[in-house]
Design an enzyme around this catalytic site. Structure first.
Site, mmCIF file in Angstrom:
data_model
loop_
_atom_site.group_PDB
_atom_site.id
_atom_site.type_symbol
_atom_site.label_atom_id
_atom_site.label_comp_id
_atom_site.label_asym_id
_atom_site.label_seq_id
_atom_site.Cartn_x
_atom_site.Cartn_y
_atom_site.Cartn_z
ATOM 1 N N ASP A 1 63.719 18.278 42.180
ATOM 2 C CA ASP A 1 63.597 17.458 41.211
ATOM 3 C C ASP A 1 62.933 18.412 39.961
ATOM 4 O O ASP A 1 62.374 19.465 40.154
ATOM 5 C CB ASP A 1 62.666 16.062 41.023
ATOM 6 C CG ASP A 1 61.311 16.773 42.250
ATOM 7 O OD1 ASP A 1 61.078 17.744 42.322
ATOM 8 O OD2 ASP A 1 60.834 15.643 42.661
ATOM 9 N N ASN B 1 53.645 6.236 47.323
ATOM 10 C CA ASN B 1 54.373 4.937 47.326
ATOM 11 C C ASN B 1 55.928 5.320 48.436
ATOM 12 O O ASN B 1 56.552 4.372 48.358
ATOM 13 C CB ASN B 1 54.712 4.414 46.023
ATOM 14 C CG ASN B 1 55.369 5.427 45.240
ATOM 15 O OD1 ASN B 1 55.932 6.233 45.720
ATOM 16 N ND2 ASN B 1 55.583 5.204 44.023
ATOM 17 N N HIS C 1 57.921 7.514 47.870
ATOM 18 C CA HIS C 1 59.074 8.350 47.227
ATOM 19 C C HIS C 1 59.264 9.768 47.556
ATOM 20 O O HIS C 1 58.339 10.426 48.083
ATOM 21 C CB HIS C 1 58.652 8.340 45.645
ATOM 22 C CG HIS C 1 57.697 9.439 44.779
ATOM 23 N ND1 HIS C 1 56.690 9.065 43.960
ATOM 24 C CD2 HIS C 1 57.538 10.784 45.195
ATOM 25 C CE1 HIS C 1 56.012 9.943 43.954
ATOM 26 N NE2 HIS C 1 56.461 11.190 44.476
ATOM 27 N N GLU D 1 62.075 6.732 43.469
ATOM 28 C CA GLU D 1 60.968 5.852 43.438
ATOM 29 C C GLU D 1 61.414 4.262 43.982
ATOM 30 O O GLU D 1 62.497 4.114 44.118
ATOM 31 C CB GLU D 1 60.454 5.298 42.001
ATOM 32 C CG GLU D 1 59.797 6.638 41.133
ATOM 33 C CD GLU D 1 58.255 7.052 41.514
ATOM 34 O OE1 GLU D 1 58.042 6.535 42.739
ATOM 35 O OE2 GLU D 1 57.744 7.279 40.700
HETATM 36 C C1 GLP Z 1 55.718 14.627 43.046
HETATM 37 C C2 GLP Z 1 57.170 15.288 43.541
HETATM 38 C C3 GLP Z 1 57.436 14.868 45.104
HETATM 39 C C4 GLP Z 1 56.272 15.023 45.790
HETATM 40 C C5 GLP Z 1 55.060 14.240 45.511
HETATM 41 C C6 GLP Z 1 53.694 14.238 46.450
HETATM 42 O O1 GLP Z 1 55.772 13.385 42.753
HETATM 43 N N1 GLP Z 1 58.253 14.688 42.752
HETATM 44 O O2 GLP Z 1 58.492 15.677 45.439
HETATM 45 O O3 GLP Z 1 56.381 14.926 47.321
HETATM 46 O O4 GLP Z 1 54.841 14.563 44.083
HETATM 47 O O5 GLP Z 1 53.038 15.225 45.835
HETATM 48 P P1 GLP Z 1 51.670 15.915 46.564
HETATM 49 O O6 GLP Z 1 52.168 16.638 47.712
HETATM 50 O O7 GLP Z 1 51.042 16.552 45.475
HETATM 51 O O8 GLP Z 1 50.959 14.855 47.220
#
Ligand code: GLP
Length: 235
Positions: A67, A136, A138, A143
């Site tokens: 993404d 959440n 995702h 989402e």
């Molecule tokens: C972002 C990314 C996700 C990732 C999430 C969690 O929203 N788009 O791909 O898994 O963050 O991030 P973190 O590992 O910093 O908690």
């Protein structure tokens, strides 16, 4: 679904990094699906260490990131393009021509997404996909919603994701409200998936995932539809 629990973030990161290193040993021209967020950083550090020790070679692989914020410029330090360069690409022998991240400044988001999915298919699909998870549930930027998009698409971010990701920006107001993300269908097409989950804040999402039910309000649960998933968890 194989669940691997670790006592520390470091152990989990080494496990995830080793999975990618062995994937490249077995198939040097692998197509790798990569993720951003703070969770994969340890796995990338481990891969850089293995590379410096001469134990892994990235020269033949192709990568697709999950993404990217939209809109965002590549030189913005908060872009996922910037993140990947900083944590992995600038430190190992990848072939820059083989690296793909959805283009956060593409003028036509829909065309960009369509071309992205077509290119993944053309390259033979993703051999090993790395995922993180949002609080959440995702994955990528898919989402919670009553239905989930199969292909790469432009999406809005939920307030809770904007709040969670604000830590990387000067303020929540600076977090882009949209993103381009691989869809759950694009993710499920990967031959093998590893999802890295770290910390108490993710416990709820982890528990929902391993319950075994599919619930679009906790998107990671779609991984229960895939036959080759490893869940790597540390708290
Ligand atoms: C972002 C990314 C996700 C990732 C999430 C969690 O929203 N788009 O791909 O898994 O963050 O991030 P973190 O590992 O910093 O908690």
């Amino acid at each position: 679904m194989r669940i691997e629990k670790f006592n520390s973030y470091k152990e989990m990161s080494e496990f995830v990094g080793d999975l990618f290193a062995s994937q490249l040993l077995l198939k040097p021209d692998s197509v790798l699906g990569l993720a951003t967020g703070s969770t994969p950083i340890g796995a990338y550090e481990h891969l850089v260490k293995l590379y410096n020790e001469g134990k892994v070679d990235f020269s033949k692989c192709t990568t697709f990131n999950l993404d990217e914020y939209y809109p965002i410029k590549q030189d913005n330090p908060q872009s996922y393009y910037y993140f990947m360069n900083e944590h992995l690409f600038s430190k190992v022998n990848v072939n820059k021509a083989n690296l793909h991240i959805p283009n956060g400044s593409a003028p036509d988001a829909e065309a960009e997404c369509k071309a992205y999915d077509e290119l993944i298919d053309k390259m033979g699909g993703i051999d090993l996909q790395l995922l993180g998870i949002g609080e959440n549930g995702h994955i990528g930027f898919n989402e919670p919603a009553s239905s989930l998009d199969p292909g790469t698409h432009l999406t809005g971010l939920t307030e809770s994701t904007i709040a969670a990701n604000a830590r990387f920006f000067d303020s929540a107001d600076d977090v882009p409200r949209h993103a381009l993300t691989m869809g759950v269908g694009s993710i499920l097409k990967a031959k093998r998936i590893v999802i890295a989950i770290n910390g108490e804040k993710k416990l709820d999402a982890f528990n929902k995932l391993i319950e075994g039910k599919v619930d679009t309000m906790s998107p990671a649960t779609v991984l229960n539809l895939h036959s080759n998933v490893i869940v790597a968890f540390s708290n």
